[in-house]
Design an enzyme around this catalytic site. Structure first.
Site, PDB file in Angstrom:
ATOM      1  CB  SER A   1      -0.514  -6.400   7.391  1.00 47.83           C
ATOM      2  OG  SER A   1       0.005  -7.372   6.543  1.00 47.83           O
TER       3      SER A   1
ATOM      4  NE  ARG B   1      -0.788  -8.622   1.815  1.00 50.40           N
ATOM      5  CZ  ARG B   1      -1.271  -8.667   3.054  1.00 50.40           C
ATOM      6  NH1 ARG B   1      -2.276  -9.465   3.338  1.00 50.40           N
ATOM      7  NH2 ARG B   1      -0.752  -7.919   4.006  1.00 50.40           N
TER       8      ARG B   1
ATOM      9  CE  LYS C   1      -6.381  -3.385   4.666  1.00 49.27           C
ATOM     10  NZ  LYS C   1      -7.076  -3.956   5.845  1.00 49.27           N
TER      11      LYS C   1
ATOM     12  CE  LYS D   1      -6.084  -8.158  10.555  1.00 50.65           C
ATOM     13  NZ  LYS D   1      -4.769  -7.928   9.936  1.00 50.65           N
ATOM     14  CB  THR D   2      -5.028 -14.302   7.885  1.00 44.70           C
ATOM     15  OG1 THR D   2      -5.426 -13.030   7.378  1.00 44.70           O
ATOM     16  CG2 THR D   2      -5.570 -15.386   6.976  1.00 44.70           C
TER      17      THR D   2
ATOM     18  CG  ASP E   1      -7.945  -7.322   6.876  1.00 44.64           C
ATOM     19  OD1 ASP E   1      -7.101  -7.240   7.788  1.00 44.64           O
ATOM     20  OD2 ASP E   1      -7.972  -6.529   5.916  1.00 44.64           O
TER      21      ASP E   1
ATOM     22  CG  HIS F   1      -7.064  -3.592  10.577  1.00 44.94           C
ATOM     23  ND1 HIS F   1      -5.720  -3.401  10.739  1.00 44.94           N
ATOM     24  CD2 HIS F   1      -7.204  -4.327   9.437  1.00 44.94           C
ATOM     25  CE1 HIS F   1      -5.061  -3.993   9.752  1.00 44.94           C
ATOM     26  NE2 HIS F   1      -5.936  -4.560   8.953  1.00 44.94           N
TER      27      HIS F   1
ATOM     28  NE  ARG G   1      -2.140  -1.387   3.634  1.00 44.41           N
ATOM     29  CZ  ARG G   1      -1.570  -0.596   4.534  1.00 44.41           C
ATOM     30  NH1 ARG G   1      -1.632   0.715   4.399  1.00 44.41           N
ATOM     31  NH2 ARG G   1      -0.935  -1.102   5.582  1.00 44.41           N
TER      32      ARG G   1
END
Length: 532
Positions: free
Chosen positions: A239, A324, A200, A243-244, A258, A219, A60
């Site tokens: 990130s 990813r 995003k 989390k995932t 997410d 988030h 990003r």
């Protein structure tokens, strides 16, 4: 030429977007992959996955995100965190982008953000790249086909990577731009092929709209107990904090990985898919996520692969460490069909501590929870943003500062009120380093993290003995099932305890200095939880 299913009264021409060449509306996955292959946008991988490179931007560009300064938003935006764009600059940007797009081929996806229909928004995504349409078709939520005949979007996002902004003319920072105009209900993205900007931008939009309805945008990932949606848990974190990985627990039901909202009805996913990091992805440790990388339609982003066999290399980060895969939620066998759950019974705040100071888990009081939520301490991991090549300690308020248009206190107060109303238990979990800082110590064993989370979620961890942490004042378990006792006391994991003490003092000072900005806006009990 127009292709695909669309509300005949809501074509791009009716929105003032005229002069385009081919416009493909709401193509499904096979058609989007066929178009992307025809356009030379990528390659077909094993199992029908789609392999792409995002060019020079593999993460990003948060400094290139702008919000248009208008009377309706000027008093609500956290301007210290969000760059301004003048209405005149946006108007010029919009017109120049449309002129650039004339005669071109574009792909439209009419989608929704939010699994709870009472709080979802309709989003029209216009993309120059067919694979961006495939990506966002996974990551947002797809209406029923019949609903497309009557679909009218609340907001429109136009993504044109081949367009370069003019900073002087368009009142932006560089040729790369993400411009959000809440009055005109348009988001413009140009100068980058990184697909994460699409999702995003919608997350930032929901982060602005939902607090006005008393809904907490988060988030975070989320899951709930099997057969019991009321027993929900949420996992805050930037990130790279897990989390995932940690929410995809085979013994629980995945709500999402997410972005979520917390309303008076409970927890709901904003998205319809997952966007998982694949660096060092292991089929034994994360079999479900690994399996998605060879399923039809999964977007494989910036991974090295064998040109002949299309076999993926999960260890080669020569393109980026931010490799990813994007896939629909239904590719995870234990995903919730509704993407909704009850009010969280447990709130997990994930941090990746590159200092090696924090324990693997700590129990927080409500005041400490708000303190750590506003602090948002973690380490940016390699590749997530442009220019980040190794972990960098950072404070990202609400565990998602780049996506927060409002001031942090707006989200912190919402979270605190919901914790108080629903009685959630809060935990701080460190997935970063132990036995030393980055470069000396080792990453926290995922097996230990999973064991601690399981004990926290099933209630057994609350029954063990706790000690008061000398540096941060939170409660740390003295022992826990399946976890080496020494791991629970980070000072004991260091070869030199005095070195640990110096590192801890440094981190405590960083926390204290960062939190000074929030002191005018918080209550005395949260101030008491602050350090220094």
């Amino acid at each position: 030429m127009t292709v695909g299913r669309v509300n005949p009264e809501f074509r791009l021409e009716d929105q003032g977007i005229k002069g385009l060449g081919e416009v493909h509306y709401n193509l499904n996955e096979p058609a989007l992959i066929e178009a992307a292959l025809k356009n030379g946008e990528g390659a077909l991988g094993q199992g029908g996955a789609f392999l792409v490179s995002t060019g020079r931007f593999t993460g990003r560009s948060p400094k290139d995100k702008h919000i248009v300064l208008t009377d309706s938003v000027k008093d609500n935006i956290w301007w210290e965190n969000n760059a301004q764009m003048s209405p005149e600059g946006f108007d010029a940007l919009y017109q120049d982008m449309l002129t650039h797009m004339e005669g071109g081929r574009y792909y439209v996806q009419d989608l929704t953000g939010g699994a709870d229909p009472a709080h979802s928004i309709k989003v029209r995504m216009v993309t120059e790249l067919a694979w961006h349409g495939l990506f966002i078709r996974h990551l947002l939520r797809r209406p029923e086909r019949e609903a497309l005949d009557h679909f009218i979007a609340d907001f429109t996002v136009i993504n044109c990577p081949s367009f370069a902004a003019n900073p002087k003319k368009h009142n932006c920072r560089s040729e790369t731009v993400i411009a959000m105009n809440f009055d005109r209900k348009i988001i413009l993205i140009g100068g980058t092929e990184y697909a994460g900007e699409n999702k995003k931008s919608v997350f930032t939009l929901l982060n602005y709209l939902l607090p006005e309805k008393g809904i907490m945008p988060m988030h975070c990932s989320a899951n709930h107990a099997k057969g019991n949606p009321v027993d929900a848990a949420i996992f805050f974190g930037l990130s790279g904090t897990g989390k995932t990985t940690l929410s995809a627990d085979p013994d629980r039901v995945l709500i999402g990985d997410d972005e979520h909202g917390w309303s008076d009805r409970g927890t709901f996913n904003f998205e319809g898919g997952c966007y998982a990091k694949t660096i060092n992805l292991n089929p034994e440790a994360e079999p479900e996520i690994f399996a998605t990388t060879s399923k039809f339609g999964t977007v494989i982003e910036n991974m090295v692969y064998d040109e002949e066999t299309k076999e993926l290399d999960f260890d080669d980060d020569s393109l980026t460490a931010n490799m990813r895969c994007a896939y629909p939620l239904e590719y995870i066998s234990n995903a919730s069909p509704t993407a909704m759950g009850g009010h969280p019974k447990n709130i997990i705040m994930l941090t990746c501590d590159a200092f090696g100071v924090l324990p693997p888990i700590a129990r927080l009081t409500p005041a400490q929870a708000m303190y750590h939520f506003l602090s948002g301490f973690t380490s940016k991991v390699a590749g997530t943003e442009r220019g980040v090549t190794e972990p960098e300690p950072t404070f990202s308020t609400c565990f998602g500062a780049p996506f927060m248009p409002r001031r942090p206190e707006a989200y912190g107060n919402l979270l605190r009120a919901k914790i108080a109303k629903h009685g959630a238990t809060c935990w701080l979990v460190n997935t970063g380093w132990t036995g030393g800082a980055y470069g000396t110590g080792a990453r926290m064993p995922i097996k230990a993290t999973r064991a601690l989370l399981t004990a926290a979620l099933d209630g057994s961890l609350a029954k063990v003995e706790f000690r008061k942490d000398a540096n941060f004042g939170f409660d740390v378990p003295v022992d826990a099932p399946g976890v080496p006792t020494v791991l629970l006391d980070p000072r004991r994991t260091w070869d030199n305890p005095e070195s640990y003490d110096r590192q801890a003092a440094k981190l405590v000072e960083m926390f204290s200095a960062n939190f000074q900005q929030y002191l005018p806006f918080i209550d005395d009990d949260v101030k008491a939880a602050a350090i220094g």
